[in-house]
Design a protein around this motif. Structure first.
Motif, PDB file in Angstrom:
ATOM      1  N   ALA A  22      13.998  50.098 -86.698  1.00  0.00           N
ATOM      2  CA  ALA A  22      12.843  49.254 -86.997  1.00  0.00           C
ATOM      3  C   ALA A  22      12.216  49.654 -88.322  1.00  0.00           C
ATOM      4  O   ALA A  22      11.790  48.809 -89.108  1.00  0.00           O
ATOM      5  N   THR A  23      12.171  50.953 -88.605  1.00  0.00           N
ATOM      6  CA  THR A  23      11.612  51.427 -89.863  1.00  0.00           C
ATOM      7  C   THR A  23      12.459  50.950 -91.037  1.00  0.00           C
ATOM      8  O   THR A  23      11.939  50.520 -92.059  1.00  0.00           O
ATOM      9  N   ARG A  24      13.766  51.006 -90.893  1.00  0.00           N
ATOM     10  CA  ARG A  24      14.655  50.553 -91.974  1.00  0.00           C
ATOM     11  C   ARG A  24      14.497  49.059 -92.217  1.00  0.00           C
ATOM     12  O   ARG A  24      14.510  48.604 -93.347  1.00  0.00           O
ATOM     13  N   SER A  25      14.310  48.274 -91.168  1.00  0.00           N
ATOM     14  CA  SER A  25      14.218  46.833 -91.334  1.00  0.00           C
ATOM     15  C   SER A  25      12.844  46.390 -91.847  1.00  0.00           C
ATOM     16  O   SER A  25      12.696  45.281 -92.309  1.00  0.00           O
ATOM     17  N   GLU A  26      11.833  47.256 -91.808  1.00  0.00           N
ATOM     18  CA  GLU A  26      10.496  46.903 -92.254  1.00  0.00           C
ATOM     19  C   GLU A  26      10.226  47.353 -93.685  1.00  0.00           C
ATOM     20  O   GLU A  26       9.095  47.333 -94.141  1.00  0.00           O
ATOM     21  N   ARG A  27      11.219  47.770 -94.412  1.00  0.00           N
ATOM     22  CA  ARG A  27      11.013  48.227 -95.778  1.00  0.00           C
ATOM     23  C   ARG A  27      10.660  47.082 -96.708  1.00  0.00           C
ATOM     24  O   ARG A  27      10.094  47.273 -97.753  1.00  0.00           O
ATOM     25  N   GLY A  28      11.007  45.881 -96.372  1.00  0.00           N
ATOM     26  CA  GLY A  28      10.666  44.740 -97.199  1.00  0.00           C
ATOM     27  C   GLY A  28      11.868  44.188 -97.939  1.00  0.00           C
ATOM     28  O   GLY A  28      12.910  44.804 -98.038  1.00  0.00           O
ATOM     29  N   ASP A  29      11.651  43.021 -98.454  1.00  0.00           N
ATOM     30  CA  ASP A  29      12.706  42.309 -99.150  1.00  0.00           C
ATOM     31  C   ASP A  29      12.401  42.363-100.636  1.00  0.00           C
ATOM     32  O   ASP A  29      11.655  41.542-101.160  1.00  0.00           O
ATOM     33  N   VAL A  30      12.953  43.358-101.327  1.00  0.00           N
ATOM     34  CA  VAL A  30      12.646  43.557-102.738  1.00  0.00           C
ATOM     35  C   VAL A  30      13.011  42.334-103.571  1.00  0.00           C
ATOM     36  O   VAL A  30      12.193  41.863-104.355  1.00  0.00           O
ATOM     37  N   PRO A  31      14.196  41.743-103.436  1.00  0.00           N
ATOM     38  CA  PRO A  31      14.485  40.554-104.241  1.00  0.00           C
ATOM     39  C   PRO A  31      13.510  39.415-103.973  1.00  0.00           C
ATOM     40  O   PRO A  31      13.171  38.667-104.880  1.00  0.00           O
ATOM     41  N   GLY A  32      13.033  39.288-102.774  1.00  0.00           N
ATOM     42  CA  GLY A  32      12.046  38.259-102.456  1.00  0.00           C
ATOM     43  C   GLY A  32      10.741  38.488-103.195  1.00  0.00           C
ATOM     44  O   GLY A  32      10.153  37.553-103.738  1.00  0.00           O
ATOM     45  N   TRP A  33      10.285  39.735-103.238  1.00  0.00           N
ATOM     46  CA  TRP A  33       9.046  40.038-103.960  1.00  0.00           C
ATOM     47  C   TRP A  33       9.222  39.823-105.451  1.00  0.00           C
ATOM     48  O   TRP A  33       8.307  39.360-106.136  1.00  0.00           O
ATOM     49  N   VAL A  34      10.384  40.173-105.960  1.00  0.00           N
ATOM     50  CA  VAL A  34      10.643  39.948-107.388  1.00  0.00           C
ATOM     51  C   VAL A  34      10.614  38.454-107.684  1.00  0.00           C
ATOM     52  O   VAL A  34      10.019  38.010-108.678  1.00  0.00           O
TER      53      VAL A  34
END
Length: 73
Positions: A22-34
């Protein structure tokens, strides 16, 4: 008693593995934020290019309304 401890240990390890996943999957979507950042910057540049003069006039009118007319000296 040993079987009970083994089952408890297995349950604890499974719970820890689920928490780690769960921790790994909650790191966020970096390309999405970019992409969101770039799209926002493009919108700002586009609005500035199209309506820059009008926005400047509105801003100056708002400031003069707050500070009052220029000093006539």
């Amino acid at each position: 008693m040993t079987a009970h401890l083994i089952r408890g240990h297995q349950a604890l390890r499974a719970s820890a593995a689920r928490a780690a996943a769960a921790t790994r999957s909650e790191r966020g979507d970096v390309p999405g934020w970019v992409l969101i950042t770039l799209m926002t910057a493009a919108l700002v540049v586009g609005l500035w290019a199209i309506a820059g003069d009008q926005l400047q006039t509105i801003f100056e009118d708002a400031l003069s309304g707050v500070t009052g007319p220029d000093d006539p000296r």
